[in-house]
Structure formats: structure tokens, C-alpha cells
Design an enzyme around this catalytic site. Structure first.
Site, short mmCIF file in Angstrom:
data_model
loop_
_atom_site.label_atom_id
_atom_site.label_comp_id
_atom_site.label_asym_id
_atom_site.label_seq_id
_atom_site.Cartn_x
_atom_site.Cartn_y
_atom_site.Cartn_z
N GLY A 44 -23.27 63.94 27.97
CA GLY A 44 -22.21 64.15 27.00
C GLY A 44 -20.96 63.38 27.37
N CYS A 88 -19.57 65.21 36.20
CA CYS A 88 -18.76 64.74 35.08
C CYS A 88 -18.54 63.24 35.25
CB CYS A 88 -17.42 65.47 35.08
SG CYS A 88 -16.32 64.97 33.76
N LEU A 89 -18.68 62.50 34.16
CA LEU A 89 -18.48 61.04 34.22
C LEU A 89 -17.05 60.69 34.62
CD1 LEU A 89 -20.50 59.91 31.07
CD2 LEU A 89 -21.18 59.73 33.46
N GLU A 131 -18.20 69.75 27.40
CA GLU A 131 -17.46 68.78 26.57
C GLU A 131 -16.33 69.46 25.81
OE1 GLU A 131 -18.04 65.87 27.36
OE2 GLU A 131 -19.95 66.27 28.33
N HIS A 134 -13.29 69.73 27.83
CA HIS A 134 -12.53 68.47 27.90
C HIS A 134 -11.48 68.40 26.79
CE1 HIS A 134 -14.14 65.96 31.07
NE2 HIS A 134 -15.39 66.15 30.68
ZN ZN Z 1 -17.08 65.83 31.83
#
Ligand code: ZN
Length: 168
Positions: A44, A88-89, A131, A134
């Protein structure tokens, strides 16, 4: 490919604004987010992670779900929780167990502004909640207790420093 914003960037801590224009600009952004997500091998990606403070995220779970969620709202969460490891990216290289409701019902809009509802469990429920956080400026490490959060930040900083010195 869009740049992925990482821990320390202000946009990751801000509450995002609703999307009001369902135009070609939105479609271009969503296409670029899916591309970026695929390239990064993630599940995501939320708009603030690419520097856009809008209430939008995309999820791609191979063979199960590939969808953009615009202006999502979590309508219901189960009392039953599940604990699983998350990453998390925007905080590459660190992972930690996070406890979340096992099932969620979310309502969102598609790229035409049409509302849809998803009842999710398992990885999809977890991804939606991660997500969605975020969009409110909340990272998964913010869900940990202070000590564990501190450890995660330290581990991330150590890793980042290492990477910088290697590229010099
Ligand atoms: Zn994330």
C-alpha cells in the site's frame, strides 16, 4: 516513479485534506502511485508518502485487491484484534509487530467519485488501517509504546546513516 518521502518529512505527520476534484490530474497521480508501489514492492501507498497531502491511498495485494481509495472512512472495526509484523515504505528497513482490529469496514470513493464499501480481513484489513493512519499523520511506529518507538527510530537512523556513508 515518484519519490517516496521518509521519516522526518513534515507531510508524513500532517492531517490530509479531502479530494474534491475527480479529474485527470487525480488519475495521473493514482497511476504514478501504483507504479511507484509496484517498483517499491509494497502492498500500500498513501498520498502523503509521495508528498501529496490528500486523502487518498492505493493498495495492491497480488491476485486479491488493486484499488484506489479516495476520501476513505473507516465505518466499523472489529473488537477482535490481530498482531502481525508491519513495515512502511517511508521507514525502510525496520519492522515491528503491530496490534490492530482484525476486520474493518471502509467506505471510500473511486476515481469517478462513486462511493464503494469494502469489508476486509487479514492483510487487506491491516493495509487499509496502516494507509488510513497515514492520512491522519500517523505512522505504524506511533502505534507502539514510547520505548519501542524510540528503538525503531534509532534503528532506522542507524540504517540511513550507513547508507549515506556508503554512497559518499
Ligand atoms: Zn506506511
Amino acid at each position: 516513479m515518484l519519490d517516496i518521502y521518509t521519516l522526518g518529512e513534515e507531510v508524513l505527520t500532517e492531517k490530509c485534506q479531502p479530494i474534491t476534484k475527480f479529474d485527470s490530474g487525480l488519475r495521473v497521480l493514482v497511476d504514478a502511485m501504483f507504479e511507484t508501489l509496484t517498483e517499491a514492492d509494497g502492498v500500500g501507498l498513501a498520498a502523503p508518502q509521495v508528498g501529496v497531502g490528500s486523502r487518498l491511498f492505493v493498495i495492491n495485494i497480488q491476485g486479491k485487491e488493486r484499488r484506489a481509495y479516495v476520501n476513505p472512512q473507516i465505518l466499523e472495526t472489529s473488537i477482535e484484534t490481530e498482531t502481525a509484523e508491519e513495515g512502511c515504505l517511508s521507514i525502510p528497513g525496520v519492522w515491528h509487530d503491530v496490534q490492530r482490529p482484525a476486520r474493518v469496514t471502509v467506505q471510500a470513493q473511486d476515481l469517478e467519485g462513486k462511493a464503494f464499501t469494502v469489508k476486509a480481513e487479514g492483510l487487506l484489513a491491516r493495509a487499509i488501517q496502516h494507509e488510513y493512519d497515514h492520512l491522519n499523520g500517523v505512522l505504524f511506529i506511533d502505534r507502539l509504546d514510547e520505548e519501542e518507538r524510540g528503538k525503531m527510530v534509532k534503528a532506522y537512523e542507524k540504517r540511513t546513516k550507513g547508507r549515506r556513508s556508503r554512497t559518499l
